[in-house]
Design a protein around this motif. Structure first.
Motif, PDB file in Angstrom:
ATOM      1  N   ARG A 124       0.820  -1.217   0.000  1.00  0.00           N
ATOM      2  CA  ARG A 124       0.000   0.000   0.000  1.00  0.00           C
ATOM      3  C   ARG A 124       0.854   1.268   0.000  1.00  0.00           C
ATOM      4  NH1 ARG A 124      -5.265   0.307   2.615  1.00  0.00           N
ATOM      5  NH2 ARG A 124      -4.430   2.204   3.553  1.00  0.00           N
ATOM      6  N   GLU A 125       1.976   1.211   0.718  1.00  0.00           N
ATOM      7  CA  GLU A 125       2.774   2.421   0.887  1.00  0.00           C
ATOM      8  C   GLU A 125       4.233   2.126   0.519  1.00  0.00           C
ATOM      9  OE1 GLU A 125       1.377   5.188   1.617  1.00  0.00           O
ATOM     10  OE2 GLU A 125      -0.372   4.821   2.905  1.00  0.00           O
ATOM     11  N   ILE A 126       5.000   3.165   0.262  1.00  0.00           N
ATOM     12  CA  ILE A 126       6.423   2.986  -0.050  1.00  0.00           C
ATOM     13  C   ILE A 126       7.134   2.298   1.114  1.00  0.00           C
ATOM     14  CG2 ILE A 126       8.586   4.235  -0.502  1.00  0.00           C
ATOM     15  CD1 ILE A 126       6.823   6.332  -2.006  1.00  0.00           C
ATOM     16  N   GLU A 127       6.699   2.593   2.335  1.00  0.00           N
ATOM     17  CA  GLU A 127       7.315   1.973   3.519  1.00  0.00           C
ATOM     18  C   GLU A 127       7.131   0.458   3.553  1.00  0.00           C
ATOM     19  OE1 GLU A 127       5.281   4.068   6.648  1.00  0.00           O
ATOM     20  OE2 GLU A 127       3.381   3.041   6.252  1.00  0.00           O
ATOM     21  N   ILE A 150      11.464   4.905 -11.299  1.00  0.00           N
ATOM     22  CA  ILE A 150      10.842   6.230 -11.461  1.00  0.00           C
ATOM     23  C   ILE A 150      11.685   7.087 -12.407  1.00  0.00           C
ATOM     24  CG2 ILE A 150      10.391   8.414 -10.235  1.00  0.00           C
ATOM     25  CD1 ILE A 150       9.449   6.667  -7.835  1.00  0.00           C
ATOM     26  N   ASN A 196       6.221  15.144 -13.236  1.00  0.00           N
ATOM     27  CA  ASN A 196       5.483  15.047 -11.973  1.00  0.00           C
ATOM     28  C   ASN A 196       5.493  13.591 -11.543  1.00  0.00           C
ATOM     29  OD1 ASN A 196       2.644  17.422 -12.245  1.00  0.00           O
ATOM     30  ND2 ASN A 196       4.852  17.774 -12.220  1.00  0.00           N
ATOM     31  N   VAL A 197       5.738  13.362 -10.267  1.00  0.00           N
ATOM     32  CA  VAL A 197       5.722  12.011  -9.706  1.00  0.00           C
ATOM     33  C   VAL A 197       4.745  12.014  -8.543  1.00  0.00           C
ATOM     34  CG1 VAL A 197       7.094  10.202  -8.600  1.00  0.00           C
ATOM     35  CG2 VAL A 197       8.143  11.658 -10.363  1.00  0.00           C
ATOM     36  N   GLY A 198       3.871  11.030  -8.510  1.00  0.00           N
ATOM     37  CA  GLY A 198       2.902  10.982  -7.423  1.00  0.00           C
ATOM     38  C   GLY A 198       2.586   9.570  -6.991  1.00  0.00           C
ATOM     39  N   GLN A 199       2.486   9.405  -5.684  1.00  0.00           N
ATOM     40  CA  GLN A 199       2.031   8.128  -5.112  1.00  0.00           C
ATOM     41  C   GLN A 199       0.912   8.505  -4.171  1.00  0.00           C
ATOM     42  OE1 GLN A 199       3.274   6.712  -1.594  1.00  0.00           O
ATOM     43  NE2 GLN A 199       1.489   5.424  -1.889  1.00  0.00           N
ATOM     44  N   LEU A 200      -0.328   8.263  -4.597  1.00  0.00           N
ATOM     45  CA  LEU A 200      -1.477   8.695  -3.810  1.00  0.00           C
ATOM     46  C   LEU A 200      -2.209   7.469  -3.266  1.00  0.00           C
ATOM     47  CD1 LEU A 200      -0.982  10.970  -6.260  1.00  0.00           C
ATOM     48  CD2 LEU A 200      -2.908  12.026  -5.126  1.00  0.00           C
ATOM     49  N   GLY A 201      -2.964   6.783  -4.125  1.00  0.00           N
ATOM     50  CA  GLY A 201      -3.641   5.570  -3.670  1.00  0.00           C
ATOM     51  C   GLY A 201      -4.883   5.848  -2.857  1.00  0.00           C
ATOM     52  N   ASN A 202      -5.479   7.033  -3.012  1.00  0.00           N
ATOM     53  CA  ASN A 202      -6.695   7.332  -2.261  1.00  0.00           C
ATOM     54  C   ASN A 202      -7.890   6.574  -2.828  1.00  0.00           C
ATOM     55  OD1 ASN A 202      -5.002   9.138  -0.972  1.00  0.00           O
ATOM     56  ND2 ASN A 202      -5.655  10.873  -2.240  1.00  0.00           N
ATOM     57  N   PRO A 226      -2.411  19.707 -10.241  1.00  0.00           N
ATOM     58  CA  PRO A 226      -2.140  18.275 -10.443  1.00  0.00           C
ATOM     59  C   PRO A 226      -3.105  17.671 -11.458  1.00  0.00           C
ATOM     60  CG  PRO A 226      -3.272  18.641  -8.357  1.00  0.00           C
ATOM     61  CD  PRO A 226      -3.017  20.007  -8.934  1.00  0.00           C
ATOM     62  N   TRP A 248      -4.284  14.475 -11.246  1.00  0.00           N
ATOM     63  CA  TRP A 248      -5.142  13.417 -10.690  1.00  0.00           C
ATOM     64  C   TRP A 248      -6.542  13.951 -10.417  1.00  0.00           C
ATOM     65  CZ3 TRP A 248      -0.174  14.476  -8.742  1.00  0.00           C
ATOM     66  CH2 TRP A 248       0.815  13.615  -9.235  1.00  0.00           C
ATOM     67  N   GLY A 249      -7.531  13.237 -10.951  1.00  0.00           N
ATOM     68  CA  GLY A 249      -8.919  13.646 -10.763  1.00  0.00           C
ATOM     69  C   GLY A 249      -9.346  14.801 -11.635  1.00  0.00           C
TER      70      GLY A 249
END
Lengths: 136, 136
Positions: free
Chosen positions: A42-45, A59, A81-87, A109, A111-112
């Protein structure tokens, strides 16, 4: 393995060491989506240290591929532009795309923003070939 | 060294190995901005390989700091968002922020959404302390 919403909105380019690279099916922006080939993230972590380093490499090469797509289509980009959202789709995926001061959402942005615009068949072929030539 | 627009919209937290970490002065979201301590950068590709790895580590620890801020303020986050845009301020900087399904822009991106809301003094102190406790 991949959320169907990610698949439906994009075209397969190639599998890299960590991620599948896909071209976003939206002619408004040269745009690659990177999806790690492990579906429970889910997350980069959630990536290991070596996977995080690999993600960053992917990337950067995707940014080069985005520039190649943009140039092939006659609209070279000025900014990445680089984005990691996942909403919306929580499965980890990273957007890498190119921007121009005359694009429809600039400087906001993407997105959306509005509705995707389908590629014409010839432009899609050219975009896919240009991206693959950098990524492969 | 830093674009004044980055400084004006945020508060210094600490200097990490690669970046200065700053708290975005917007109470709507727990939000950290990472600015590499080399001012001539625009894109992630402008970093060396080891700097890219370091940036990813700093993004991950900033995500943990964002969660700590959110929890301290009583609004734990459900999702992290990471973005590197630079369409307005081209100096390389990376946003790491926390999202909730009840936040004002959900599920859209936060960049360019409405106007920032100032922190109350006590909440700002708490946010800065919470972030520093993770980053330091």
């Amino acid at each position: 393995m991949f959320d169907p919403r990610l698949l439906d909105s994009s075209v397969h380019l190639t599998n890299l060491a960590l991620c599948q690279a896909r071209l976003q099916a939206d002619a408004r922006w040269p745009w690659i989506v990177l999806i790690p080939l492990r579906a429970e993230l889910r997350e980069i972590e959630d990536l290991t240290h070596s996977e995080r380093t690999q993600l960053t490499s992917e990337i950067v090469v995707s940014g080069q591929a985005v520039r190649a797509v943009a140039t092939a289509l006659g609209r070279p980009v000025e900014k990445l532009n680089v984005g990691q959202l996942g909403n919306v789709v929580v499965q980890l995926h990273v957007h890498v795309l190119g921007r121009r001061a005359d694009d429809p959402a600039w400087p906001g942005p993407v997105w959306g923003f509005g509705a995707p615009v389908a590629y014409e068949a010839q432009a899609l072929d050219l975009a896919v070939e240009s991206a693959r030539s950098v990524l492969a």
